[in-house]
Design an enzyme around this catalytic site. Structure first.
Site, PDB file in Angstrom:
ATOM      1  N   LEU A  16       0.833  -1.213   0.000  1.00 22.14           N
ATOM      2  CA  LEU A  16       0.000   0.000   0.000  1.00 22.14           C
ATOM      3  C   LEU A  16       0.863   1.257   0.000  1.00 22.14           C
ATOM      4  O   LEU A  16       0.356   2.363  -0.078  1.00 22.14           O
ATOM      5  CB  LEU A  16      -0.912   0.028   1.236  1.00 22.14           C
ATOM      6  CG  LEU A  16      -2.034  -1.005   1.261  1.00 22.14           C
ATOM      7  CD1 LEU A  16      -2.859  -0.856   2.536  1.00 22.14           C
ATOM      8  CD2 LEU A  16      -2.927  -0.870   0.040  1.00 22.14           C
ATOM      9  N   LYS A  18       3.393   1.927   2.480  1.00 19.34           N
ATOM     10  CA  LYS A  18       3.635   2.398   3.851  1.00 19.34           C
ATOM     11  C   LYS A  18       4.935   3.178   3.957  1.00 19.34           C
ATOM     12  O   LYS A  18       5.002   4.228   4.588  1.00 19.34           O
ATOM     13  CB  LYS A  18       3.736   1.182   4.783  1.00 19.34           C
ATOM     14  CG  LYS A  18       2.634   1.117   5.804  1.00 19.34           C
ATOM     15  CD  LYS A  18       2.875  -0.015   6.779  1.00 19.34           C
ATOM     16  CE  LYS A  18       2.988  -1.332   6.101  1.00 19.34           C
ATOM     17  NZ  LYS A  18       3.476  -2.446   6.833  1.00 19.34           N
ATOM     18  N   ASP A  72      13.177   0.100   2.287  1.00 17.95           N
ATOM     19  CA  ASP A  72      12.444   1.298   2.720  1.00 17.95           C
ATOM     20  C   ASP A  72      13.389   2.343   3.334  1.00 17.95           C
ATOM     21  O   ASP A  72      13.107   3.539   3.289  1.00 17.95           O
ATOM     22  CB  ASP A  72      11.358   0.939   3.747  1.00 17.95           C
ATOM     23  CG  ASP A  72      10.054   0.563   3.051  1.00 17.95           C
ATOM     24  OD1 ASP A  72       9.810   1.072   1.935  1.00 17.95           O
ATOM     25  OD2 ASP A  72       9.303  -0.252   3.609  1.00 17.95           O
ATOM     26  N   ILE A 150       0.575 -13.501  11.858  1.00 22.35           N
ATOM     27  CA  ILE A 150       1.029 -14.094  13.118  1.00 22.35           C
ATOM     28  C   ILE A 150       2.364 -13.481  13.547  1.00 22.35           C
ATOM     29  O   ILE A 150       2.567 -13.086  14.685  1.00 22.35           O
ATOM     30  CB  ILE A 150       1.179 -15.621  12.974  1.00 22.35           C
ATOM     31  CG1 ILE A 150      -0.216 -16.245  12.831  1.00 22.35           C
ATOM     32  CG2 ILE A 150       1.915 -16.222  14.181  1.00 22.35           C
ATOM     33  CD1 ILE A 150      -0.200 -17.734  12.578  1.00 22.35           C
ATOM     34  N   GLU A 151       3.282 -13.352  12.575  1.00 17.91           N
ATOM     35  CA  GLU A 151       4.627 -12.909  12.935  1.00 17.91           C
ATOM     36  C   GLU A 151       4.689 -11.441  13.353  1.00 17.91           C
ATOM     37  O   GLU A 151       5.655 -11.004  13.977  1.00 17.91           O
ATOM     38  CB  GLU A 151       5.593 -13.198  11.793  1.00 17.91           C
ATOM     39  CG  GLU A 151       5.154 -12.573  10.481  1.00 17.91           C
ATOM     40  CD  GLU A 151       5.901 -13.144   9.285  1.00 17.91           C
ATOM     41  OE1 GLU A 151       6.526 -14.202   9.422  1.00 17.91           O
ATOM     42  OE2 GLU A 151       5.847 -12.506   8.224  1.00 17.91           O
ATOM     43  N   GLN A 194     -12.967  -1.422   7.366  1.00 16.51           N
ATOM     44  CA  GLN A 194     -13.628  -1.676   8.658  1.00 16.51           C
ATOM     45  C   GLN A 194     -13.076  -2.953   9.299  1.00 16.51           C
ATOM     46  O   GLN A 194     -12.813  -2.996  10.504  1.00 16.51           O
ATOM     47  CB  GLN A 194     -15.140  -1.837   8.452  1.00 16.51           C
ATOM     48  CG  GLN A 194     -15.835  -0.577   7.964  1.00 16.51           C
ATOM     49  CD  GLN A 194     -17.312  -0.828   7.747  1.00 16.51           C
ATOM     50  OE1 GLN A 194     -17.966  -1.515   8.525  1.00 16.51           O
ATOM     51  NE2 GLN A 194     -17.855  -0.262   6.675  1.00 16.51           N
ATOM     52  N   CYS A 382      30.135  -1.757  -8.707  1.00 17.35           N
ATOM     53  CA  CYS A 382      30.552  -2.939  -7.955  1.00 17.35           C
ATOM     54  C   CYS A 382      30.882  -4.097  -8.900  1.00 17.35           C
ATOM     55  O   CYS A 382      31.897  -4.042  -9.565  1.00 17.35           O
ATOM     56  CB  CYS A 382      29.514  -3.290  -6.890  1.00 17.35           C
ATOM     57  SG  CYS A 382      30.259  -4.139  -5.490  1.00 17.35           S
ATOM     58  N   LEU A 383      30.000  -5.122  -9.027  1.00 17.72           N
ATOM     59  CA  LEU A 383      30.304  -6.178  -9.983  1.00 17.72           C
ATOM     60  C   LEU A 383      30.472  -5.586 -11.387  1.00 17.72           C
ATOM     61  O   LEU A 383      31.277  -6.078 -12.185  1.00 17.72           O
ATOM     62  CB  LEU A 383      29.186  -7.237  -9.988  1.00 17.72           C
ATOM     63  CG  LEU A 383      29.403  -8.401 -10.954  1.00 17.72           C
ATOM     64  CD1 LEU A 383      30.653  -9.186 -10.618  1.00 17.72           C
ATOM     65  CD2 LEU A 383      28.199  -9.327 -10.971  1.00 17.72           C
ATOM     66  N   GLU A 406      35.996 -15.095  -8.164  1.00 11.01           N
ATOM     67  CA  GLU A 406      34.608 -15.438  -7.821  1.00 11.01           C
ATOM     68  C   GLU A 406      34.043 -16.393  -8.884  1.00 11.01           C
ATOM     69  O   GLU A 406      33.187 -17.218  -8.590  1.00 11.01           O
ATOM     70  CB  GLU A 406      33.749 -14.160  -7.752  1.00 11.01           C
ATOM     71  CG  GLU A 406      32.296 -14.421  -7.347  1.00 11.01           C
ATOM     72  CD  GLU A 406      31.455 -13.157  -7.176  1.00 11.01           C
ATOM     73  OE1 GLU A 406      31.963 -12.033  -7.399  1.00 11.01           O
ATOM     74  OE2 GLU A 406      30.270 -13.290  -6.804  1.00 11.01           O
ATOM     75  N   HIS A 508      28.888   1.730  -3.943  1.00  5.87           N
ATOM     76  CA  HIS A 508      27.507   1.860  -4.430  1.00  5.87           C
ATOM     77  C   HIS A 508      27.040   3.313  -4.328  1.00  5.87           C
ATOM     78  O   HIS A 508      26.411   3.687  -3.332  1.00  5.87           O
ATOM     79  CB  HIS A 508      26.576   0.971  -3.603  1.00  5.87           C
ATOM     80  CG  HIS A 508      26.787  -0.490  -3.843  1.00  5.87           C
ATOM     81  ND1 HIS A 508      26.060  -1.200  -4.773  1.00  5.87           N
ATOM     82  CD2 HIS A 508      27.675  -1.359  -3.313  1.00  5.87           C
ATOM     83  CE1 HIS A 508      26.480  -2.449  -4.792  1.00  5.87           C
ATOM     84  NE2 HIS A 508      27.457  -2.576  -3.905  1.00  5.87           N
ATOM     85  N   GLU A 510      24.637   4.697  -5.729  1.00  9.61           N
ATOM     86  CA  GLU A 510      23.164   4.811  -5.744  1.00  9.61           C
ATOM     87  C   GLU A 510      22.586   4.899  -4.337  1.00  9.61           C
ATOM     88  O   GLU A 510      21.465   5.365  -4.154  1.00  9.61           O
ATOM     89  CB  GLU A 510      22.554   3.636  -6.526  1.00  9.61           C
ATOM     90  CG  GLU A 510      22.584   2.252  -5.847  1.00  9.61           C
ATOM     91  CD  GLU A 510      23.895   1.496  -6.045  1.00  9.61           C
ATOM     92  OE1 GLU A 510      24.908   2.135  -6.393  1.00  9.61           O
ATOM     93  OE2 GLU A 510      23.911   0.264  -5.822  1.00  9.61           O
TER      94      GLU A 510
HETATM   95  N1  GLN Z   1      30.207 -10.203  -6.197  1.00  8.30           N
HETATM   96  C1  GLN Z   1      31.087  -9.093  -6.092  1.00  8.30           C
HETATM   97  C2  GLN Z   1      31.806  -9.069  -4.759  1.00  8.30           C
HETATM   98  O1  GLN Z   1      31.405  -9.694  -3.820  1.00  8.30           O
HETATM   99  C3  GLN Z   1      30.361  -7.793  -6.319  1.00  8.30           C
HETATM  100  C4  GLN Z   1      29.366  -7.453  -5.257  1.00  8.30           C
HETATM  101  C5  GLN Z   1      28.394  -6.365  -5.648  1.00  8.30           C
HETATM  102  O2  GLN Z   1      28.198  -6.070  -6.834  1.00  8.30           O
HETATM  103  N2  GLN Z   1      27.732  -5.769  -4.663  1.00  8.30           N
HETATM  104  O3  GLN Z   1      32.815  -8.401  -4.624  1.00  8.30           O
END
Ligand code: GLN
Length: 551
Positions: A16, A18, A72, A150-151, A194, A382-383, A406, A508, A510
């Protein structure tokens, strides 16, 4: 002034809005000169959302102090322009974890540890500790889920008790509900509201204000009916109509006087809400002069909440550039060297998103080659930055099987590798490099010009990093390292200088873009993309409605 608490619950259905109502109310109160924060209580048993995948939970929002939190909190920061922290997000998992740890230490010796009072006391102490910090006049407490779950019961019970602990006059309870329109009957229906109010009454909480989400205006008779059946005053039935943008909601709530009703109940006199700058921003978002396409390449594009902060950052940066961003959602799973030209042929900028795991990496590499070779502005996060490194070392340096460990532990060129301290970590929860770290910028770089500063602080969430063993060779091969963490010499930003705009960041950005302070890298990336569109005649026709004369 004693701290005041506003409890916000939801009924009938989820989604909704919130979080947006809390953020909007927070903004209205903050512009009146009050010090406001918002706390989210999440009823799931994970200690934090860090271990959930984006299909389950959407984006994981990281705070300066390194908490992995609910998305949020991103809305709270974007609206209020103040940072949140670990204390702003409480989960059932965290509460139980702490209660059980205390029990093991003997904190409750002799007692049976129970939901009431031990769990509810722990919840209350989390809420009160923000109030008692003295930092805020108003604490808005958003309770996740829907009443009757419930939770969620211990949270409602804790709020019920808190109203007595801190004094009824210091609290307001707001309940969000749905007032659906039944096409066959041609009417808005109040029964679900209601029932929802009845459910929360049964739990001992009385809502003071009802915020009713509806597709169309609630006329006086509907408002009267809801007020009468739900035991609130007519003026306390607030309509929350569907809005074109989440950023219009504070303006709608101001019109409905939600903030004024709240202040009246809390016996607070405050200045008038000032939304001039906010209205200007909403106007800029609604009526931009230009429109461009930017591709967002990632593996969760069918679940866009996974990239929520990126989408919102584009709105902020778009408004700052008088330009709407048409995001071209591009699944990295479906992208390869053969089809990339068709799929990304008409975009003016390419953003490669954060992520984990090998799936979709080849598609990301194809997108990056395309951006690099065709001189399309590129932003890797990042990635996305790590993939840019892999692409550059394979195709420019000629290191054929270069990779991140990785994805390939045996590569001859591990240009991205697990951070040293990560090598001894097995636990998955809360163990990444998390939170804000400093980064020193290289003079004259894209990044330094965008920020206009030499030392910045940005938030992180990763385990892998650029392998410093290759740093000199990378620089010899034309890559520029333009941002480094001064304490640990970790590379945070890479750029290709001989390119209109090619920036990869390990952090990041953003997570720090707000309406008041659009993120400089997003603003500059959009600017470069706009210039690319102007030069390549890929500016789109503007499909926003006629611009009104005044904001
Ligand atoms: N997988 C990559 C790492 O752990 C990038 C992580 C990401 O993009 N937040 O470094």
């Amino acid at each position: 002034m004693e701290p005041k608490y506003i409890f916000v619950t939801g009924g009938v259905t989820s989604s909704l809005g919130k979080g947006i109502i809390c953020s909007s109310l927070g903004l209205l109160l903050a512009t009146r000169g009050l010090r406001v924060t918002i706390q989210k209580l999440d009823p799931y048993i994970n200690v934090d959302p860090g271990t959930m995948n984006p299909y389950e939970h959407g984006e994981v929002y990281v705070t300066d102090d390194g908490a992995e939190t609910d998305l949020d909190l991103g809305h709270y920061e974007r609206f209020l322009n103040i940072p949140t922290s670990q204390e702003n997000n409480v989960t059932t998992g965290r509460i139980y974890y702490d209660v059980i740890s205390k029990e093991r230490k003997g904190a409750y010796l002799g007692q049976t540890v129970q939901v009431i009072p031990h769990i509810t006391d722990e919840i209350k102490s989390r809420v009160k500790s923000i109030g008692e910090s003295g930092k805020y006049d108003i604490i808005i407490v958003e309770i996740g889920g829907t009443v009757g779950d419930i939770e969620g019961l211990p949270y409602i019970e804790a709020m019920r008790q808190l109203r007595y602990d801190v004094g009824r006059e210091n609290t307001v309870s707001i309940h969000l509900t749905l007032v659906p329109y039944l096409k066959a009957a041609g009417e808005l229906k109040t029964k679900p509201t209601q029932h929802s109010v009845k459910t929360i009454y049964e739990l001992g909480m009385q809502p003071d204000i009802l915020v009713c989400r509806a597709e169309m205006e609630l006329d006086h008779s509907i408002r009267r009916k809801i007020a009468q059946f739900c035991n609130v005053e007519n003026e306390d039935v607030i309509a929350s109509l569907d809005a074109k943008s989440i950023y219009e909601v504070p303006l709608l709530m101001k019109k409905e006087e939600l903030d004024r009703r709240v202040l009246k109940k809390l016996h607070i006199r405050a200045g008038r809400p000032r939304l001039t700058d906010w209205s200007r921003f909403v106007h800029a978002v609604s009526y931009p002069d230009h429109r461009i396409k930017i591709a967002l390449v990632g593996k969760y594009v069918d679940h866009q909440d996974a990239y929520l902060s990126i989408v919102e950052s584009f709105k902020h940066a778009g408004a700052a550039n008088n330009c709407e961003i048409d995001i071209v959602w591009t699944s990295s799973d479906l992208l390869d060297a053969r089809n990339v030209g068709d799929r990304l042929g008409d975009v003016s900028g390419i953003l490669v998103a954060p992520g984990f795991g090998a799936r979709g990496v080849d598609g990301k590499l194809a997108a990056i080659s395309y951006a690099r070779e065709n001189r399309i502005p590129f932003f890797g996060i990042c990635l996305g930055m790590q993939c840019a490194l892999i692409e550059y070392t394979r195709n420019v340096c000629g290191w054929k099987d270069s990779d991140s460990t990785e994805f390939n532990a045996d590569t001859a060129y591990p240009v991205v590798d697990l951070m040293l301290e990560q090598k001894s970590i097995d636990d998955k929860g809360g163990t990444m490099r998390l939170g804000a770290f400093d980064c020193r910028l290289e003079k004259g770089s894209f990044a330094q010009k965008a920020y206009g500063e030499n030392l910045i602080s940005e938030r992180h969430r990763h385990r892998y990093e650029l392998n410093n063993q290759f740093k000199d060779q990378l620089v010899e091969n034309g890559l520029r390292i333009t941002g480094v963490n001064p304490d640990r010499d970790l590379v945070e930003i890479i750029e290709i200088p001989d390119h209109p705009w090619f920036v990869g960041v390990q952090f990041h950005p953003e997570l720090k873009s707000t309406v008041k302070k659009p993120h400089p890298l997003f603003v500059d990336f959009v600017k470069a993309s706009f210039e690319h569109a102007s030069q390549n005649k890929t500016l789109l026709s503007n499909h926003s409605q006629k611009k009104p004369q005044t904001a």
